[in-house]
Write an enzyme that holds these catalytic residues in place. Structure first.
Site, PDB file in Angstrom:
ATOM      1  N   THR A  10      12.216  18.013 -33.815  1.00 21.49           N
ATOM      2  CA  THR A  10      13.664  17.773 -33.945  1.00 21.49           C
ATOM      3  C   THR A  10      14.066  17.597 -35.404  1.00 21.49           C
ATOM      4  O   THR A  10      14.974  18.275 -35.907  1.00 21.49           O
ATOM      5  CB  THR A  10      14.048  16.499 -33.149  1.00 21.49           C
ATOM      6  OG1 THR A  10      13.655  16.682 -31.796  1.00 21.49           O
ATOM      7  CG2 THR A  10      15.541  16.237 -33.212  1.00 21.49           C
ATOM      8  N   VAL A  11      13.378  16.705 -36.118  1.00 16.79           N
ATOM      9  CA  VAL A  11      13.764  16.421 -37.506  1.00 16.79           C
ATOM     10  C   VAL A  11      13.248  17.510 -38.450  1.00 16.79           C
ATOM     11  O   VAL A  11      13.963  17.953 -39.356  1.00 16.79           O
ATOM     12  CB  VAL A  11      13.257  15.018 -37.938  1.00 16.79           C
ATOM     13  CG1 VAL A  11      13.653  14.720 -39.379  1.00 16.79           C
ATOM     14  CG2 VAL A  11      13.835  13.941 -37.017  1.00 16.79           C
ATOM     15  N   LYS A  87       8.163   5.680 -39.679  1.00 14.96           N
ATOM     16  CA  LYS A  87       8.084   4.208 -39.840  1.00 14.96           C
ATOM     17  C   LYS A  87       6.748   3.653 -39.387  1.00 14.96           C
ATOM     18  O   LYS A  87       6.270   2.660 -39.936  1.00 14.96           O
ATOM     19  CB  LYS A  87       9.240   3.506 -39.121  1.00 14.96           C
ATOM     20  CG  LYS A  87       9.427   3.890 -37.668  1.00 14.96           C
ATOM     21  CD  LYS A  87      10.665   4.717 -37.485  1.00 14.96           C
ATOM     22  CE  LYS A  87      10.538   5.596 -36.267  1.00 14.96           C
ATOM     23  NZ  LYS A  87      11.770   6.247 -35.890  1.00 14.96           N
ATOM     24  N   GLY A 116      18.023   6.002 -39.972  1.00 15.09           N
ATOM     25  CA  GLY A 116      18.450   7.404 -39.811  1.00 15.09           C
ATOM     26  C   GLY A 116      19.197   7.874 -41.045  1.00 15.09           C
ATOM     27  O   GLY A 116      18.679   7.825 -42.161  1.00 15.09           O
ATOM     28  N   GLY A 169      17.937  13.732 -28.547  1.00 14.95           N
ATOM     29  CA  GLY A 169      17.004  13.727 -29.690  1.00 14.95           C
ATOM     30  C   GLY A 169      16.977  12.413 -30.444  1.00 14.95           C
ATOM     31  O   GLY A 169      16.538  12.370 -31.588  1.00 14.95           O
ATOM     32  N   GLU A 172      12.055   8.341 -29.537  1.00 22.21           N
ATOM     33  CA  GLU A 172      10.732   8.803 -29.960  1.00 22.21           C
ATOM     34  C   GLU A 172      10.137   9.651 -28.832  1.00 22.21           C
ATOM     35  O   GLU A 172      10.568   9.572 -27.683  1.00 22.21           O
ATOM     36  CB  GLU A 172       9.819   7.597 -30.219  1.00 22.21           C
ATOM     37  CG  GLU A 172      10.333   6.630 -31.282  1.00 22.21           C
ATOM     38  CD  GLU A 172      10.493   7.302 -32.642  1.00 22.21           C
ATOM     39  OE1 GLU A 172       9.511   7.789 -33.191  1.00 22.21           O
ATOM     40  OE2 GLU A 172      11.642   7.334 -33.152  1.00 22.21           O
ATOM     41  N   LYS A 187      10.983  -1.037 -38.492  1.00 21.05           N
ATOM     42  CA  LYS A 187      12.007  -0.827 -39.526  1.00 21.05           C
ATOM     43  C   LYS A 187      12.289  -2.122 -40.293  1.00 21.05           C
ATOM     44  O   LYS A 187      12.489  -2.093 -41.514  1.00 21.05           O
ATOM     45  CB  LYS A 187      13.280  -0.274 -38.872  1.00 21.05           C
ATOM     46  CG  LYS A 187      13.070   1.152 -38.364  1.00 21.05           C
ATOM     47  CD  LYS A 187      14.192   1.600 -37.449  1.00 21.05           C
ATOM     48  CE  LYS A 187      13.995   3.037 -37.012  1.00 21.05           C
ATOM     49  NZ  LYS A 187      14.880   3.441 -35.909  1.00 21.05           N
ATOM     50  N   GLY A 284      18.663  11.025 -34.663  1.00 21.07           N
ATOM     51  CA  GLY A 284      19.126  12.387 -34.411  1.00 21.07           C
ATOM     52  C   GLY A 284      18.723  13.322 -35.544  1.00 21.07           C
ATOM     53  O   GLY A 284      18.422  12.881 -36.649  1.00 21.07           O
TER      54      GLY A 284
HETATM   55  N1  HSE Z   1      13.945   6.621 -32.148  1.00 20.63           N
HETATM   56  C1  HSE Z   1      14.573   6.196 -33.345  1.00 20.63           C
HETATM   57  C2  HSE Z   1      15.884   5.521 -33.000  1.00 20.63           C
HETATM   58  C3  HSE Z   1      14.790   7.375 -34.241  1.00 20.63           C
HETATM   59  O1  HSE Z   1      16.348   5.701 -31.866  1.00 20.63           O
HETATM   60  O2  HSE Z   1      16.448   4.813 -33.824  1.00 20.63           O
HETATM   61  C4  HSE Z   1      15.281   7.025 -35.615  1.00 20.63           C
HETATM   62  O3  HSE Z   1      14.367   6.219 -36.300  1.00 20.63           O
END
Ligand code: HSE
Length: 382
Positions: A10-11, A87, A116, A169, A172, A187, A284
């Site tokens: 995705t990223v 992370k 993000g 998206g 994880e 985080k 996303g």
């Molecule tokens: N799965 C993570 C979230 C993705 O929903 O924040 C971004 O770090």
């Protein structure tokens, strides 16, 4: 600067597409799994990147500690700057990577790993140079914010909200880390490392939203409250670092309640700046890819570190923070901490505690769960 990308999910797809159009940056090879290298820009071995002298920066967006850590070491040892959205990798190996980057005189940035598209770590790492940071935190997981928003604003079920967050998206690959609060915990670990030069790895506590039911949602809304998942980190008066994640209930006019969908609200409190709040999409493809490119541009402008090479792993002490909680337990069970009021509804009790420490609360709930009881709890926001 030519940027190679590790991962094409995705990223990774978003990073590669953005690189093709970015000013001052150039798209390099993309590492994919063996057998998936079906286009000229795709390669399937890390050596094709580390041995490519035209590659300046390696951007890792694969997730997970291995093989990402081995690839990070290989890239840094080859003299490439290293940028990551991972992370789990930085929470497990950040100080080691920062030291290696310093030895090799290259950059190591990870803004995309927290918030993000929100430039939280970017700004926090600038702020620490001129101010003392007292606390960090906020809404740091897009998946759970999306789920809580959908459950509370539309009455959507937990399962449908999670399925939607996966389709969009945000989640994880395995969403367990999102819904249990572990992703937000990682985080806040990174934010503590940037703010306090200590990466807390022990004594951390996290409670997610996996116990939050539609009935809990109705109950708290009948009390005029809204639930958000909040990560908290800071330096206590005794100098110890605290770091934990838990659901928090806010009055509807609180700023946190206006953070909807996959948005994050990242905050720090500086001794001189006061409170700084940043809101934006926390998950996303495009928001996260934009943060990866921001780090690449920062590298090209000469920035090298977010986590200082002197950062060391340390412990968190969550006994130094206390607040009131709402806890839902089976009716007839006594909650083992001071309770101010209880209300029974449909076979369960909703109890409001007095001020109890974060560590005492998590320990009490763990004991009740170990005895087979279903429990939901959330701090009562100020
Ligand atoms: N799965 C993570 C979230 C993705 O929903 O924040 C971004 O770090």
């Amino acid at each position: 600067m030519k940027v190679a990308v590790l991962g094409y999910g995705t990223v990774g797809f978003g990073v590669y597409e953005m690189l093709k159009q970015a000013e001052g940056l150039e798209a390099g090879p993309v590492l994919v799994r063996p057998g998936k290298d079906d286009e000229p820009f795709k390669v399937s071995s890390i050596e094709q990147i580390t041995e490519d002298a035209s590659v300046d920066v390696v951007a890792e967006v694969m997730g997970g500690v291995e093989p990402a850590f081995s690839y990070a070491c290989a890239a840094l040892k080859a003299g490439k700057h290293f940028v990551t959205s991972n992370k789990a990798l930085v929470a497990a190996k950040g100080p080691e990577l920062a030291k290696l980057a310093k030895d090799k005189q290259v950059g190591f940035l990870f803004s995309a790993a927290c918030g993000g598209g929100v430039p939280f770590l970017h700004n926090l790492s600038l702020a620490v140079q001129s101010d003392e940071i007292l606390s960090v935190g906020g809404i740091l997981n897009g998946t759970t914010n999306y789920m809580l928003d959908q459950m509370q604003s539309t009455g959507m079920s937990y399962a449908d909200a999670l399925s939607d967050a996966q389709k969009l998206g945000y989640a994880e690959a395995d969403p367990t880390a999102d819904v249990t609060g572990l992703d937000a915990l990682r985080k806040i670990m990174l934010a503590c490392a940037v703010a306090f030069n200590v990466l807390p790895v022990d004594g951390l506590l996290h409670e997610g939203i996996d116990s939050f039911s539609a009935a809990d949602s109705s109950y708290i809304q009948s009390k005029g409250l809204t639930c958000r998942l909040i990560a908290s980190g800071g330096k206590a008066e005794n100098g110890s670092i605290y770091a934990f994640v838990e659901p928090v209930l806010f009055e509807r006019d609180a700023a946190e309640c206006s953070v909807l969908k996959n948005f994050n609200m990242a905050k720090y409190n500086g001794k001189n700046s006061g409170r700084i709040v940043m809101i934006g999409q926390g998950a996303g493809r495009w928001p996260t890819a934009s943060a990866v490119l921001r780090d690449c541009s920062d590298i090209s402008c000469g920035r090298r570190f977010m986590m200082k090479p002197s950062c060391e792993a340390g412990s968190a002490d969550n006994a130094c923070c206390a607040h009131r909680y709402l806890v839902r337990i089976p009716a007839g069970i006594a909650f083992p901490l001071p309770v101010e009021a209880c209300e029974e509804a449909d076979g369960v009790s909703y109890c409001r505690t007095g001020e109890v420490s974060v560590s005492a609360m998590h320990e009490a709930v763990n004991k009740l769960r170990a005895d087979g009881n279903s429990v939901f709890f959330a701090a009562i926001g100020e």
